[in-house]
Write a protein that holds these residues in place. Sequence first.
Motif, PDB file in Angstrom:
ATOM      1  N   TYR A 175       7.459   5.757  -3.305  1.00  8.80           N
ATOM      2  CA  TYR A 175       6.500   5.244  -4.740  1.00  8.80           C
ATOM      3  C   TYR A 175       5.350   4.105  -3.784  1.00  8.80           C
ATOM      4  CZ  TYR A 175       4.904   2.783  -8.709  1.00  8.80           C
ATOM      5  OH  TYR A 175       4.184   2.343  -9.584  1.00  8.80           O
ATOM      6  N   ALA A 176       5.936   2.916  -3.229  1.00 11.74           N
ATOM      7  CA  ALA A 176       5.553   1.801  -3.101  1.00 11.74           C
ATOM      8  C   ALA A 176       4.140   2.187  -1.966  1.00 11.74           C
ATOM      9  CB  ALA A 176       6.511   1.232  -2.191  1.00 11.74           C
ATOM     10  N   LEU A 177       4.455   2.900  -1.133  1.00 11.13           N
ATOM     11  CA  LEU A 177       3.430   2.933  -0.161  1.00 11.13           C
ATOM     12  C   LEU A 177       2.493   3.599  -0.982  1.00 11.13           C
ATOM     13  CD1 LEU A 177       5.334   3.076   3.018  1.00 11.13           C
ATOM     14  CD2 LEU A 177       3.563   1.588   2.033  1.00 11.13           C
ATOM     15  N   SER A 178       2.555   4.778  -2.069  1.00 11.44           N
ATOM     16  CA  SER A 178       1.997   5.256  -2.458  1.00 11.44           C
ATOM     17  C   SER A 178       0.590   5.231  -3.210  1.00 11.44           C
ATOM     18  CB  SER A 178       2.688   6.762  -3.484  1.00 11.44           C
ATOM     19  OG  SER A 178       2.212   5.527  -4.292  1.00 11.44           O
ATOM     20  N   PHE A 179      -0.542   5.706  -3.201  1.00 10.99           N
ATOM     21  CA  PHE A 179      -1.421   5.423  -3.944  1.00 10.99           C
ATOM     22  C   PHE A 179      -1.698   5.285  -5.285  1.00 10.99           C
ATOM     23  CE2 PHE A 179      -5.379   6.595  -6.781  1.00 10.99           C
ATOM     24  CZ  PHE A 179      -6.465   5.452  -6.270  1.00 10.99           C
ATOM     25  N   TYR A 180      -0.536   5.101  -6.256  1.00 11.18           N
ATOM     26  CA  TYR A 180      -0.663   4.564  -7.325  1.00 11.18           C
ATOM     27  C   TYR A 180       0.247   4.186  -7.488  1.00 11.18           C
ATOM     28  CZ  TYR A 180      -2.736   8.781  -9.788  1.00 11.18           C
ATOM     29  OH  TYR A 180      -3.707   9.686 -10.003  1.00 11.18           O
ATOM     30  N   GLY A 181       1.133   3.452  -6.548  1.00  6.62           N
ATOM     31  CA  GLY A 181       2.192   2.330  -6.002  1.00  6.62           C
ATOM     32  C   GLY A 181       1.164   0.815  -5.527  1.00  6.62           C
TER      33      GLY A 181
END
Length: 202
Positions: free
Chosen positions: A12-18
């Motif tokens: 999640y931290a490296l995702s776009f929304y993160g």
Amino acid sequence: MRLWLVRRKLRYALSFYGVVDLLSCLPTYLTLLFPGAGVQSLLVIRILRLLRMFRVLKMVSHVHGANLLGRSIYASRAKITVFLMAMAIFAAIVGTLAYILEKGQGGGIDSIPAGIYWAVVTMTTLGYGDITPVTTMGKFLTVFTSLSGFAVIAVPTGIFVSEVANAIEKEEEYTVACPGCGSSGHLPDARFCRKCGEKLEG
């Protein structure tokens, strides 16, 4: 809190929304820690959180339609490019003619670039009114340019609609409904359903 609640924290931290979540809340805390540091301009990044509205409003279901429009625009790029080049040439010719007719008359067309600007504004039927021909021939040219704009404004629309119709027709070639489960999207040479295995008709 988000990192604590999600299951796959690193993903999640490296995702776009993160990254969007981090960038949207980070300016607030930077302003509190460093008052007057000029980070107020970063608050504009908060608008990125509107991207989450796509999930809230279930906009993902419309992605297929957006892909269809995107493919149609891509397929018609050559025709639209030729059309835009033809319109640019037409605007240059009309703008130059307007300069010849209107130079020194005080209407604002005191150079060829100004004439081309007037031609584009008139041809697209915007008509800002900041440049207006004064002479009789210039007014006739304005009428001709405006009517030409009305005549050609439907050309790119027709090109685009034609490509959309072609894309839908090609898509229907790959849409054979299953008599068992009703799913579609099978290839033309498919004999069995890709989901339930039922034999396809036709």
